[in-house]
Scaffold this motif. Structure first.
Motif, PDB file in Angstrom:
ATOM      1  N   VAL A  92     -41.881 -65.907 -54.957  1.00 51.17           N
ATOM      2  CA  VAL A  92     -42.426 -65.710 -56.300  1.00 51.17           C
ATOM      3  C   VAL A  92     -41.975 -66.845 -57.216  1.00 51.17           C
ATOM      4  CG1 VAL A  92     -42.398 -64.241 -58.349  1.00 51.17           C
ATOM      5  CG2 VAL A  92     -42.590 -63.200 -56.084  1.00 51.17           C
ATOM      6  N   VAL A  93     -40.683 -67.145 -57.186  1.00 45.49           N
ATOM      7  CA  VAL A  93     -40.141 -68.212 -58.026  1.00 45.49           C
ATOM      8  C   VAL A  93     -40.785 -69.557 -57.669  1.00 45.49           C
ATOM      9  CG1 VAL A  93     -38.061 -69.504 -58.623  1.00 45.49           C
ATOM     10  CG2 VAL A  93     -37.959 -67.017 -58.382  1.00 45.49           C
ATOM     11  N   THR A  94     -40.960 -69.801 -56.373  1.00 48.23           N
ATOM     12  CA  THR A  94     -41.521 -71.078 -55.927  1.00 48.23           C
ATOM     13  C   THR A  94     -42.930 -71.284 -56.455  1.00 48.23           C
ATOM     14  OG1 THR A  94     -40.193 -71.008 -53.901  1.00 48.23           O
ATOM     15  CG2 THR A  94     -42.091 -72.480 -53.913  1.00 48.23           C
ATOM     16  N   VAL A  95     -43.792 -70.275 -56.299  1.00 49.13           N
ATOM     17  CA  VAL A  95     -45.192 -70.450 -56.717  1.00 49.13           C
ATOM     18  C   VAL A  95     -45.343 -70.423 -58.226  1.00 49.13           C
ATOM     19  CG1 VAL A  95     -46.109 -69.527 -54.557  1.00 49.13           C
ATOM     20  CG2 VAL A  95     -45.685 -67.976 -56.452  1.00 49.13           C
ATOM     21  N   VAL A  96     -44.360 -69.840 -58.940  1.00 53.12           N
ATOM     22  CA  VAL A  96     -44.409 -69.880 -60.404  1.00 53.12           C
ATOM     23  C   VAL A  96     -44.098 -71.283 -60.911  1.00 53.12           C
ATOM     24  CG1 VAL A  96     -43.235 -69.117 -62.508  1.00 53.12           C
ATOM     25  CG2 VAL A  96     -43.963 -67.433 -60.802  1.00 53.12           C
ATOM     26  N   PHE A  97     -43.127 -71.932 -60.279  1.00 55.45           N
ATOM     27  CA  PHE A  97     -42.698 -73.260 -60.742  1.00 55.45           C
ATOM     28  C   PHE A  97     -43.494 -74.402 -60.099  1.00 55.45           C
ATOM     29  CE2 PHE A  97     -39.014 -70.803 -62.054  1.00 55.45           C
ATOM     30  CZ  PHE A  97     -38.725 -71.358 -63.294  1.00 55.45           C
ATOM     31  N   SER A 114     -47.215 -74.866 -59.046  1.00 54.67           N
ATOM     32  CA  SER A 114     -48.525 -74.221 -59.075  1.00 54.67           C
ATOM     33  C   SER A 114     -49.441 -74.782 -57.999  1.00 54.67           C
ATOM     34  CB  SER A 114     -49.177 -74.406 -60.445  1.00 54.67           C
ATOM     35  OG  SER A 114     -49.358 -75.782 -60.722  1.00 54.67           O
ATOM     36  N   GLN A 137     -47.845 -72.677 -52.714  1.00 56.99           N
ATOM     37  CA  GLN A 137     -48.010 -71.652 -51.680  1.00 56.99           C
ATOM     38  C   GLN A 137     -47.504 -72.143 -50.332  1.00 56.99           C
ATOM     39  OE1 GLN A 137     -52.100 -70.409 -51.679  1.00 56.99           O
ATOM     40  NE2 GLN A 137     -52.057 -69.709 -53.799  1.00 56.99           N
ATOM     41  N   ALA A 168     -46.857 -62.733 -56.907  1.00 59.15           N
ATOM     42  CA  ALA A 168     -46.977 -63.690 -58.012  1.00 59.15           C
ATOM     43  C   ALA A 168     -48.405 -63.751 -58.532  1.00 59.15           C
ATOM     44  CB  ALA A 168     -46.518 -65.077 -57.549  1.00 59.15           C
TER      45      ALA A 168
END
Length: 351
Positions: free
Chosen positions: A154-159, A161, A166, A349
């Motif tokens: 979740v954190v990865t795809v939020v930061f 894009s 993904q 996310a």
């Protein structure tokens, strides 16, 4: 060598199931994955939760439209090559037909009733995705390690894009699973039914490469507008990861900057594509119908639609014969535990 098995279903069964989804699947590729899970894992039980998550993780890595590749693979596992073709046609054709009609001047979304129906279906897509996230989280994140991997995704795809985020989330999740999920218990047998031989996979890989390298040469030698269209849309489908919105800059470069259609026509078509069900790649049908050099709108739409989907589907056929073999390698289960948990995070996310 991959084991070839007899499909468990029929082409008609696959076509009917995907036609309903092609008419009602609003919300984009992440929502489509939620619809597929509800229909084929929970309701029809064509495959297990983990087999479905493995398939989603695989398709996220490949160029092309991930949700359409998952649908194609589901049809393939259920009813062989004809089932795969039926799944793709049924899921793709409704939105493609609407967009072609729009390109021909049929403004079918002007009425208040039609707009209200579309809005209601989009809201329904949110509930479908929420249901998918909760169901997959229960099955694929049963311990603290995998829950942590999902939250990390979740954190990865939020930061980060877009499709890069993904892919990064799944890669990090896979390697985290290799370290943290070695004690995940007895390996589960959930092989996909893959009626594709290794030789068929090699042929698909050869055709993919032949088209990618050969079409530009033919387009350069021949002034045919049909060949130029095929080259442009095949290249767009072959070189984009993440599908959907990521393909738009490539399509704009191939169609607007080349002078085939105007910028206003491109933006108008993109807007209406957001209002129809099914995959965003069907935008190609609208563009093909408006291509200035083409003498037939239907021919242009058909060629553009087939060529933009073809590379991703060929790559999928090339890979799947070796998929079950990969999952039997030492450490592969740990990798997939982590990757599947990351898929849950990606869906969360998006929700």
């Amino acid at each position: 060598m991959s084991k070839t098995v007899r499909p468990a279903g029929t082409t008609g069964e696959v076509f009917k199931a995907f036609l309903i989804l092609g008419l009602t699947s609003f919300g984009g590729p992440i929502a489509h994955l939620g619809y597929f899970r509800t229909e084929f894992v929970e309701r029809r039980r064509w495959l297990t939760e983990q087999a479905y998550a493995d398939l989603v993780a695989l398709c996220q890595f490949l160029p092309g439209p991930a949700s359409s590749q998952v649908g194609f693979a589901l049809g393939l596992t259920r009813a062989g090559y004809l089932g795969a073709l039926a799944a793709w046609i049924a899921f793709t054709l409704p939105s493609a037909m609407i967009l072609v009609l729009f390109a021909m001047g049929a403004n079918i979304f002007d009425s208040t009733i039609a707009q209200g129906i579309v809005h209601g279906l989009k809201i329904t897509a949110v509930a479908i995705v929420a249901h998918a996230v909760l169901g997959m989280a229960r099955n694929l994140c049963p311990d603290h390690q995998r829950t942590g991997i999902a939250l990390g995704a979740v954190v990865t795809v939020v930061f980060i894009s877009g499709p890069l985020g993904q892919v990064a989330a799944i890669l990090v999740g896979a390697f985290a699973g290799l370290i943290l999920c070695r004690q995940g218990g007895v390996q589960q047998k959930h092989d996909l039914v893959l009626p594709v031989s290794s030789n068929s996979g090699y042929v698909a890989a050869f055709i993919f490469t032949l088209f990618l390298l050969g079409l530009p040469v033919i387009a350069w030698v021949s002034p045919s507008p049909s060949v130029a269209l095929m080259d442009s849309f095949y290249r767009a489908g072959a070189l984009v990861f993440g599908g959907g919105h990521v393909v738009l800059p490539l399509l704009e470069a191939e169609t607007v900057q080349s002078g085939w259609i105007s910028a206003d026509e491109f933006l108008t078509g993109y807007g209406i594509t957001q209002a129809v069900p099914g995959p965003l790649f069907t935008f190609a049908a609208y563009l093909g119908a408006l291509m200035e050099p083409m003498h037939s709108k239907l021919l242009g739409a058909g060629l553009a639609l087939v060529m933009i989907f073809l590379p991703g589907l060929l790559l999928l056929i090339a890979i799947v014969p070796h998929w079950n073999k990969f999952r039997r390698w030492k450490g592969a289960q740990s990798l997939m535990h982590g990757a599947n948990a990351a898929v849950v995070g990606i869906l969360g996310a998006a929700l």
